[in-house]
Motif scaffolding. Structure first.
Motif: not given
Length: 782
Positions: A172, A244, A247, A249, A322, A325
């Motif tokens: 990330n 992922q 979720n 971040s 993310s 995906l």
């Protein structure tokens, strides 16, 4: 022992020199808060059961526990010998002791590096019990601790000894972060987690709430520190998939070698460590249930360091993963968790017609429901129905076993909404179980609820759970009034002879020693490490307890996270049960006990919980895992998530998730053997000796038991296993390209020519094509 002497003893254990703390290398002020808060919790636990003998007798027997602060919720320990304490209530005695801790302020001044924690600890207890708000904290902080807190930063003993984190793998972010550079001037929350741990998963929503309230620009940042329990979790590709899936971040670092874990003396999952802008350790919290405490602590720290030049609003090189995906979302499966099958009786007017037509789109194309009205569908020769928990897309798919789509239930966005199947919403659903071909139950895991899908009326309703996580270990209320905790799998028990006890002659059970129970929905309640039962029929007796229809209650497991077998179901203990399968001929439920890496059985007639294969004899050892075929405890699994019983050959199929295998268990001989999978993640099809999986989360047998359907979670697909031919194929192929049809008919001129095609793309918010990067386009002409 008089109360003042007791307080002096608490002070000695709470404000002890940190180098004397056995078994820990953490040199931080956070142990003071741990001792202050947890001593008060443990005291009230000692007082309440012994009130009949007098308070003084209880105080004489009191011994403190050196554990980190946690708020009435569970955590997983990092060593088999260390067990957690489960405090589910806050008693009046704790409030009294919390008030008596106020005189410890002067004692804390003797240890200036612990002063901030002392303030936070006491104000936190006051905040919990009497609603002391931030203005009181703002008064206490500058008056007593303003001149002292800066000294914390210059004490190297209590600061982090890590100069850089650049040598570790990051997610990330576009580059590794450093404490001395990127994170300097930030209040940093380190979240030590491992992605298998249900307690860690429970913290994610609270951390997201804090991130929404306090941003990087405010001087606050969350850094996830993934410290693996299982070998499979050390792999960066698997960690990326988990990031992922959930979720996440914020920046995450792969601490696969335990560098941060060991240097900071972390001992539990999850653990939250709050650092000040100069790398000083401010506070440590272990366990879940920090919904109110966490923002309170972060807010207090940010207010304290709000002076000029202390906090930095500098941006970080964030690059959330993310987007990788985006091509899958809404198009094909996304981290499917569980599958269930049932047989549909052909030409039976009582059953919903099979929705099969030429306009039904098979998986591998854009996922759309048929546009033909449902009443225009006709019966075909399909006799099986498959339900798939499309977990990452927050929806349930109903299809035939040949891949023809019938229904899409939920999806689009996560939520908790009942109603028509096109309007209903789920949040990371997992377990699915058919009651009949028209009625399907869903474990709506992150909504902490059980949902019912009625395909005949096209309606979704909630039958258990409130939508919020609970911590009750008994239950017994009617379904929608009973809070649940992360139901992970479901299993329907139908037409089972379940006496309330052996040889029962009570009025409910009758003279036959039992009665026919039409339907009980068993629930693997991963969040409380128990097995619950949702009683769907009229009031009946279950092991000397009477339950009305629609009620739900714990029927096995004490709530402690252990691998404990016992002749009494409530004295047994599980460790995050994640898979269930029922054997009607044995009247037994088989359980994939994921955190103990074992397969267990629960006999519904006797109530006994027994070992089948895997795990260890020591109920506290949750680290006995591996990949070994063998007998009972000699056999080793790694975080199994699914089981499916075969009545015909009397075998149990197991999704050995972190070994990327399907194994078969002989429950009579207590032996376990690999069916297929090579022990490494992959997506290879073909015969058993080459076929691969990637963290399969669930599996089920076809009604004729010739095929096995496997939710190949990290491959975003469903695999069909031919048990006769010994082959593995993908029934729902992963979508590689978006297929679109031009709205006009084109013909190619035999004499040649030029076709000008203008393509306009609409991308999701935040997504864009990378400049100068190569793009691949394919146009297929008929």
């Amino acid at each position: 022992m008089a109360l003042p002497n007791l307080l002096r003893n608490v002070a000695k254990t709470s404000i002890c020199p940190l180098h004397k703390v056995a078994g820990s290398t953490l040199k931080s002020s956070s142990f003071l808060a741990s001792r202050l808060l947890h001593n008060s919790v443990d005291l009230q636990q000692s007082l309440v059961p012994q009130q009949r003998n007098g308070v003084l007798d209880a105080l004489k027997g009191y011994k403190g526990h050196l554990v980190y602060y946690k708020n009435a919720r569970g955590f997983s320990t990092s060593t088999p010998a260390l067990s957690s304490h489960d405090h589910t209530k806050l008693w009046t005695a704790e409030r009294a002791l919390s008030a008596s801790l106020l005189p410890l302020f002067p004692a804390a001044l003797l240890y200036p590096c612990q002063a901030l924690d002392c303030a936070l600890a006491i104000t936190l207890v006051m905040h919990n019990h009497w609603g002391v708000e931030a203005n009181v904290v703002d008064y206490i902080r500058p008056k007593m601790f303003g001149p002292i807190i800066p000294k914390v930063a210059i004490f190297g003993l209590y600061g982090l000894s890590i100069a850089t984190l650049a040598g570790l793998e990051w997610f990330n972010v576009s580059r590794p972060l450093t404490l001395s550079g990127d994170l300097k001037g930030k209040v940093v929350l380190l979240d030590f987690f491992t992605y298998c741990c249900i307690n860690c998963l429970h913290l994610f929503p609270y951390i997201k709430q804090v991130e929404e309230e306090f941003s990087v620009a405010d001087g606050f940042v969350v850094v996830g520190v993934h410290s693996a329990k299982f070998d499979n979790e050390k792999d960066s590709a698997n960690i990326l998939a988990a990031i992922q899936r959930y979720n996440l971040s914020h920046p995450v670092v792969n601490d696969s070698g335990g560098i941060l874990w060991n240097q900071l003396g972390i001992g539990h999952w999850p653990t939250l460590l709050l650092l000040g802008p100069n790398k000083e350790v401010l506070f440590l919290l272990a366990g879940e249930g920090m919904k109110h405490e966490l923002p309170f602590i972060v807010r207090t720290a940010l207010k304290h360091y709000a002076g000029p030049g202390q906090l930095s609003g500098n941006k970080l090189p964030l690059a959330p993963a993310s987007h990788l995906l985006a091509e899958k979302k809404g198009v094909s499966l996304l981290f499917p968790g569980k599958v269930a099958s049932c047989q549909v009786i052909q030409n039976d007017s009582r059953q919903t017609p099979k929705l099969v037509s030429d306009q039904t789109v098979a998986f591998g194309d854009n996922l759309k429901e048929p546009t033909v009205p449902l009443d225009q569908f006709v019966h075909k020769y399909e006799t099986e129905r498959l339900a798939v928990a499309d977990t990452g897309n927050h929806r349930i798919l109903i299809l035939t076993t040949s891949g023809k789509l019938e229904f899409i239930v939920g999806g689009d966005k996560l939520g908790f909404v009942d109603g028509h199947i096109h309007e209903a919403k789920f949040n990371c659903p997992q377990g699915v179980a058919f009651r009949n071909p028209n009625v399907l139950y869903v474990a709506d895991t992150e909504n902490h609820a059980i949902r019912e899908i009625n395909l005949k009326t096209s309606q979704v309703s909630t039958v258990a759970g409130t939508g919020s996580q609970g911590d009750n270990l008994e239950g017994g209320r009617l379904g929608v009034d009973q809070p649940l905790s992360s139901p992970w799998d479901l299993c329907m028990v139908s037409r089972a002879l379940v006496p309330c006890r052996k040889g029962c002659q009570c009025e409910t059970c009758g003279s036959a020693g039992g009665r026919t129970v039409e339907d009980i929905l068993l629930v693997a309640m991963a969040g409380t490490h128990q097995i619950w039962g949702l009683f769907l029929n009229d009031t009946f007796c279950w092991r000397q307890r009477v339950f009305p229809a629609g009620s739900i209650a714990a029927i096995a497991g004490s709530g402690k996270e252990e691998n404990r077998n016992n002749a009494y179901s409530h004295a047994a203990a599980f460790a995050q049960p994640s898979g269930l399968s029922y054997s009607s001929e044995l009247n037994t439920v088989f359980i994939a006990d994921s955190e103990s890496s074992s397969i267990r059985l629960f006999n519904l007639t006797t109530g006994q919980v027994s070992a089948v294969v895997g795990g260890d004899r020591d109920p506290f050892n949750l680290f006995s895992f591996g990949d070994v075929d063998g007998k009972q405890y000699e056999a080793k699994l790694q975080h199994p998530l699914g089981v499916s019983w075969s009545p015909q050959n009397k075998k149990l199929y197991v999704a050995d998730s972190y070994n990327h295998k399907v194994k078969v268990v002989d429950v009579e001989a207590n032996t376990c053997d690999t069916l297929f999978g090579i022990g490494q993640s992959g997506d290879q099809m073909g015969p058993f000796n080459v076929a691969q999986l990637n963290e399969p989360g669930g599996l089920c047998l076809s009604p004729d038991e010739t095929r096995l359907f496997v939710a190949d979670t990290n491959n975003h697909s469903i695999k069909i296993v031919d048990l006769v031919k010994g082959t593995v194929e993908k029934i729902l192929p992963e979508n590689q390209f978006l297929h679109h049809t031009l709205p006009i008919e084109l013909k190619v001129s035999p004499s040649g020519g030029i076709v000008n095609l203008l393509v306009t793309m609409t991308l999701d918010k935040g997504l864009d094509l990378t400049a100068l990067a190569p793009q691949k386009w394919i146009m297929t002409l008929p």
